[in-house]
Design an enzyme around this catalytic site. Structure first.
Site: not given
Ligand code: VGL
Ligand code: ZN
Length: 194
Positions: A14, A59, A99, A147
């Site tokens: 991410d 998302h 994801k 994540c």
């Molecule tokens: C994440 C919060 C919500 C992350 C993803 O990538 O750590 N944190 N969605």
């Molecule tokens: Zn998220």
């Protein structure tokens, strides 16, 4: 720098604008400062013939993951938006696993969870690693206490030896100390966090 070989995969979690750019909607403090360390891991992995794979939080516009729809997070990483794009300084050279695309919580790169029914589903990540006979993974990126943590715990659950170089990750720290607690939890679960 972590050591790599062809049976090791680097999972880059991410490193997207909403987390890594100070203008991002869920900016992780210091997120942009890990780019150099992350790119050095990517270069070392590539040089050693290790597989490099990326994840992207992806998302829909409305999902119970978001505070406006009953969850806890500001709107972030909506598919195809600027926030969901990789940070411009990230060296992208490998497949990306998306994801959360169906409105589930997608913390782990390996699995997603429906926040209403609790139902778990797998992403394609474990299959990508199995196809390549991967036995060890190095996990970097954002965020350490969400994540990255969830991805490491699932990797250990898949029987993979798992390492986290802390210079290449940062925590959200919704509560102060969440990052430190995540490190303790990952060590207790069997990860090498160095
Ligand atoms: C994440 C919060 C919500 C992350 C993803 O990538 O750590 N944190 N969605
Ligand atoms: Zn998220």
């Amino acid at each position: 720098m972590t050591a790599y070989d062809p049976r090791t995969a680097l999972i880059v979690v991410d490193v997207q604008n909403d987390f890594a750019d100070p203008e991002g909607s869920l900016y992780v403090a210091g997120g942009e400062t890990i780019l150099g360390a992350v790119n050095r891991e990517i270069a070392a992995a590539r040089d050693a013939g290790a597989f490099v794979v990326y994840t992207q939080d992806w998302h829909p516009e409305s999902t119970p993951h978001f505070a406006k729809d009953g969850g806890i997070w500001p709107v972030h990483c909506v598919g195809d938006s600027w926030g969901a794009e990789f940070h411009r300084e990230l060296d992208v050279d490998g497949p990306s696993v998306k994801k959360g695309t169906g409105g589930e919580d997608g913390y782990s790169g390996f699995s997603t969870r429906d926040p209403e029914t609790g139902e778990q589903s797998k992403t394609g990540l474990a299959a990508l690693l199995r196809e390549r006979d991967i036995e060890r993974v190095v996990v970097v990126g954002l965020a350490l206490d969400y994540c990255v943590k969830a991805t490491v715990l699932d990797a250990l659950g898949e029987g993979l030896s798992t390492e986290v170089p802390t210079s290449a990750t940062r925590a959200v720290d919704l509560e102060p100390g969440d990052g430190e607690r995540a490190i303790e939890e990952l060590r207790a679960a069997g990860a090498l966090v160095a």
